[in-house]
Scaffold this active site. Structure first.
Site, PDB file in Angstrom:
ATOM      1  N   HIS A  25       3.211  -0.188   3.043  1.00 60.24           N
ATOM      2  CA  HIS A  25       4.307  -0.292   2.032  1.00 60.24           C
ATOM      3  C   HIS A  25       5.519   0.388   2.040  1.00 60.24           C
ATOM      4  O   HIS A  25       5.619   1.560   1.363  1.00 60.24           O
ATOM      5  CB  HIS A  25       3.534   0.113   0.804  1.00 60.24           C
ATOM      6  CG  HIS A  25       2.530  -0.836   0.251  1.00 60.24           C
ATOM      7  ND1 HIS A  25       2.763  -1.584  -0.961  1.00 60.24           N
ATOM      8  CD2 HIS A  25       1.222  -1.122   0.696  1.00 60.24           C
ATOM      9  CE1 HIS A  25       1.766  -2.441  -1.144  1.00 60.24           C
ATOM     10  NE2 HIS A  25       0.850  -1.943  -0.258  1.00 60.24           N
ATOM     11  N   CYS A  71       2.002  -6.060   3.638  1.00 57.16           N
ATOM     12  CA  CYS A  71       0.496  -5.899   3.385  1.00 57.16           C
ATOM     13  C   CYS A  71       0.177  -7.205   3.148  1.00 57.16           C
ATOM     14  O   CYS A  71      -0.131  -7.935   3.877  1.00 57.16           O
ATOM     15  CB  CYS A  71       0.439  -4.578   2.484  1.00 57.16           C
ATOM     16  SG  CYS A  71      -1.082  -3.660   2.285  1.00 57.16           S
ATOM     17  N   GLU A 101       8.105   0.293   0.477  1.00 57.03           N
ATOM     18  CA  GLU A 101       8.745   0.359  -0.745  1.00 57.03           C
ATOM     19  C   GLU A 101       8.476   1.350  -1.297  1.00 57.03           C
ATOM     20  O   GLU A 101       9.024   1.724  -2.697  1.00 57.03           O
ATOM     21  CB  GLU A 101       8.940  -0.867  -1.874  1.00 57.03           C
ATOM     22  CG  GLU A 101       7.661  -1.221  -2.116  1.00 57.03           C
ATOM     23  CD  GLU A 101       6.343  -1.649  -1.374  1.00 57.03           C
ATOM     24  OE1 GLU A 101       6.255  -1.749   0.038  1.00 57.03           O
ATOM     25  OE2 GLU A 101       5.250  -1.920  -1.863  1.00 57.03           O
TER      26      GLU A 101
END
Ligand code: GLN
Length: 192
Positions: free
Chosen positions: A170, A78, A172
Site C-alpha cells: 500500500h 494490493c 498510499e
C-alpha cells in the site's frame, strides 16, 4: 492531467490525498462514465472479492479494458493488483486481464495480517521504500513482458507492463510519494 481513483470500495481516499499532495487533480470514479474525465486510473487496495462483484455490478469491465487498450495508465495496489492479474494460483481468471502475472491472495498467511518492510529497488535510488503489506498477495510468476521494479524476500512486489503498474503493498499509506510519482511519469509519457 487528471487521475481517477476507483471509489467503489477500499483505500481510495488515501490515494486521492496522495495525488492532491502532489498537486494533481484527482477524481473519485464511481461510474464507468467517470473514466471519460481522466487520463489515468488507480485501482486501490481493499477486498478483492467485494471489488470484483462491484466492478461487474456497475458495468466497469469493458470500460476499464477499453481505457487500458487506449494506452492510458492504470495502477493497482494490493486488491487492485489481484483484480487486474491474468492468473490466480496458476489458473487464468477471465476478468480485467490487464497484466501477465500469476497471483496468490493472502499469501503471507492469515495470522499475520500486516507487515512492514524496507524494500530496495533501482527505481528508488539510495533510499529503500518503506512498504506496508496488508493481507497482501504475492506474485507467483510473471510473463516476459513484465518488468520487475522491486522485490521483497526474493519476490517481485512492484512491477510494470507497458501502461500498467502494480504493487502488492500500500504505497498510499506512507508519506512517501515516490511510487505515485512513477505512475505520474507514465501519464506524462502518454501525454507527450
Ligand atoms: N486480502 C485482500 C484480498 O484478497 C487484499 C488486501 C488489500 O488490498 N490490502 O482482496
Amino acid at each position: 492531467m487528471k487521475v481517477g481513483v476507483l471509489a467503489l470500495q477500499g483505500a481510495f481516499r488515501e490515494h486521492i490525498q496522495m495525488l492532491k499532495s502532489l498537486g494533481v487533480e484527482a477524481l473519485e470514479i464511481r461510474l464507468p462514465g467517470d473514466l471519460d474525465e481522466v487520463d489515468g486510473l488507480i485501482i486501490p487496495g481493499g477486498e478483492s472479492t467485494t471489488m470484483r462483484k462491484l466492478l461487474v455490478d456497475y458495468g466497469f469491465i469493458d470500460t476499464v479494458k477499453e481505457f487500458t487498450a487506449a494506452g492510458k495508465p492504470v495502477f493497482g495496489t494490493c486488491a487492485g493488483l489481484i483484480v487486474m492479474a491474468d492468473r490466480l494460483n496458476g489458473r487464468r481468471q477471465d476478468f480485467l486481464n490487464l497484466i501477465d502475472i500469476d497471483v496468490e491472495r493472502n499469501a503471507y498467511g492469515r495470522q499475520v495480517d500486516s507487515r512492514e518492510a524496507d524494500i530496495p529497488g533501482e527505481i528508488f535510488g539510495e533510499e529503500p521504500f518503506h512498504a506496508i503489506f496488508i493481507r497482501a498477495p504475492q506474485i507467483l510468476g510473471k510473463g516476459p513482458g513484465v518488468e520487475e521494479l522491486a522485490r521483497y524476500q526474493g519476490q517481485v512486489v512492484l512491477a510494470r507492463q507497458k501502461n500498467i503498474l502494480v504493487a502488492t503493498f500500500h504505497p498510499e499509506l506512507t508519506g512517501d510519494a515516490r511510487i505515485h510519482k512513477v505512475f505520474l511519469q507514465m501519464l506524462g509519457r502518454k501525454a507527450r
